[in-house]
Design an enzyme around this catalytic site. Structure first.
Site, PDB file in Angstrom:
ATOM      1  N   LYS A 157       0.042   4.914   8.749  1.00 55.90           N
ATOM      2  CA  LYS A 157       0.769   5.174   7.500  1.00 55.90           C
ATOM      3  C   LYS A 157      -0.185   5.321   6.324  1.00 55.90           C
ATOM      4  O   LYS A 157      -0.071   6.237   5.503  1.00 55.90           O
ATOM      5  CB  LYS A 157       1.772   4.038   7.251  1.00 55.90           C
ATOM      6  CG  LYS A 157       2.632   4.183   5.994  1.00 55.90           C
ATOM      7  CD  LYS A 157       2.047   3.485   4.771  1.00 55.90           C
ATOM      8  CE  LYS A 157       2.067   1.987   4.905  1.00 55.90           C
ATOM      9  NZ  LYS A 157       1.606   1.307   3.650  1.00 55.90           N
ATOM     10  N   LYS A 215      -7.466   1.588  -2.781  1.00 56.21           N
ATOM     11  CA  LYS A 215      -7.075   1.170  -1.427  1.00 56.21           C
ATOM     12  C   LYS A 215      -7.233   2.321  -0.442  1.00 56.21           C
ATOM     13  O   LYS A 215      -7.605   2.117   0.717  1.00 56.21           O
ATOM     14  CB  LYS A 215      -5.632   0.657  -1.428  1.00 56.21           C
ATOM     15  CG  LYS A 215      -5.122   0.168  -0.060  1.00 56.21           C
ATOM     16  CD  LYS A 215      -5.930  -1.005   0.464  1.00 56.21           C
ATOM     17  CE  LYS A 215      -5.460  -1.443   1.849  1.00 56.21           C
ATOM     18  NZ  LYS A 215      -4.176  -2.161   1.827  1.00 56.21           N
ATOM     19  N   THR A 242       0.862  -1.176   0.000  1.00 59.58           N
ATOM     20  CA  THR A 242       0.000   0.000   0.000  1.00 59.58           C
ATOM     21  C   THR A 242       0.903   1.231   0.000  1.00 59.58           C
ATOM     22  O   THR A 242       1.611   1.487   0.972  1.00 59.58           O
ATOM     23  CB  THR A 242      -0.919   0.023   1.236  1.00 59.58           C
ATOM     24  OG1 THR A 242      -1.790  -1.111   1.187  1.00 59.58           O
ATOM     25  CG2 THR A 242      -1.767   1.288   1.254  1.00 59.58           C
TER      26      THR A 242
END
Length: 290
Positions: free
Chosen positions: A239, A171, A96
């Site tokens: 994150k 995502k 990701t």
């Protein structure tokens, strides 16, 4: 096919195993060589001591590491996967990351006669172990169609969203929706626990209505029980939300809920909860209620 898998964390280790079990020839690389050796011994595949060596002669190379900088560290340089890949080979990034990194890698690959798609995943460690991940892909349609049968070894849903970068942006939307559900459940549980409601009964009732979600059915009880030693780590969700906020800034958008929860995770990480499941946000509410 001859494949390479770079990164054997809680996701990568079982994902690479599914590829080997599907009959492919898999060579792995991990920053900790001992883990790569253990994988090869357990799965019957091979390992290499550099990303370039693992990628040599591979038809497809998968990367699943931590963040943008981690991806760059295993892709670029004399020992990176680009240096070892044969002409025409395909790089699939499951990490990701920012959409801008996906676009950067695609351009770099093209200059080298290589190909690239971004393919972040959702489903967590359990999904990886069960071969039931959702894979969101950005890239050329032909390249996605080529990779899809291979990725189906660990993906129950493999979907192209658009050009390179579209997988990463999908995502981002996924993570925003997840933390919205988690934060809502955490706040709801504050009332439920204060009122003395039976949590299993509560979950069963809510799961039959509009509040139903994976987070409700899999995290509400553990949040109520103060259990967080599993699942998707808070440090990684922090994150990911940072990536979402950076993308929103580039698009001139405001994401108030995402910003709020991002700050909550920042505080929790400072308190040592980084390795706890991302549902640990309820601890912030509990502390404020005291």
């Amino acid at each position: 096919m001859k494949l390479a898998f770079i990164g054997l964390g809680v996701m990568g280790f079982p994902m690479a195993a599914h590829l080997q079990q599907a009959g492919h020839q898999v060579c792995v690389y991990n920053r900790s060589l001992e883990k790569a050796q253990a994988w090869a011994q357990a799965q019957g595949g091979t390992f290499a001591d550099t990303p370039a060596a693992a990628a040599k002669e591979a038809d497809i190379v998968m990367v699943c590491v931590g963040n943008d900088d981690d991806v760059r560290s295993v892709v670029y340089g004399e020992e990176g996967v680009f240096a070892g890949m044969k002409k025409g080979a395909l790089l699939v990034d499951h990490t990701t990351t920012s959409a801008s990194l996906a676009e950067e890698l695609s351009a770099a690959a093209q200059k080298l006669g290589l190909r690239f798609i971004d393919a972040p995943v959702s489903g967590g460690q359990l999904g990886a172990e069960n071969g039931a991940l959702t894979i969101m892909i950005g890239g050329d349609e032909n390249e996605v169609n080529e990779a899809a049968p291979v990725l189906s070894a660990y993906g129950k849903k493999v979907t192209r969203l658009g050009p390179v970068g579209a997988g990463q942006r999908c995502k981002m939307v996924n993570q925003i929706c997840v933390i919205g559900a988690v934060q809502g459940i955490a706040e709801g549980l504050m009332i439920a626990n204060k009122a003395g409601l039976d949590i299993p009964t509560l979950i069963d009732v809510l799961a039959g209505g509009a509040a139903q979600s994976w987070q409700l059915e899999n995290r509400a009880q553990t949040m109520s029980d103060d259990k967080f030693d599993f699942g998707f780590a808070a440090q990684w969700m922090h994150k990911d939300l940072g990536i979402c906020l950076d993308e929103a800034k580039q698009q001139g958008l405001s994401l108030p809920l995402t910003e709020q929860v991002y700050q909550v995770y920042e505080q929790l990480l400072a308190q040592g909860f980084g390795r706890y499941d991302s549902s640990v946000v309820i601890k912030d509410l509990v502390a404020k209620a005291k």
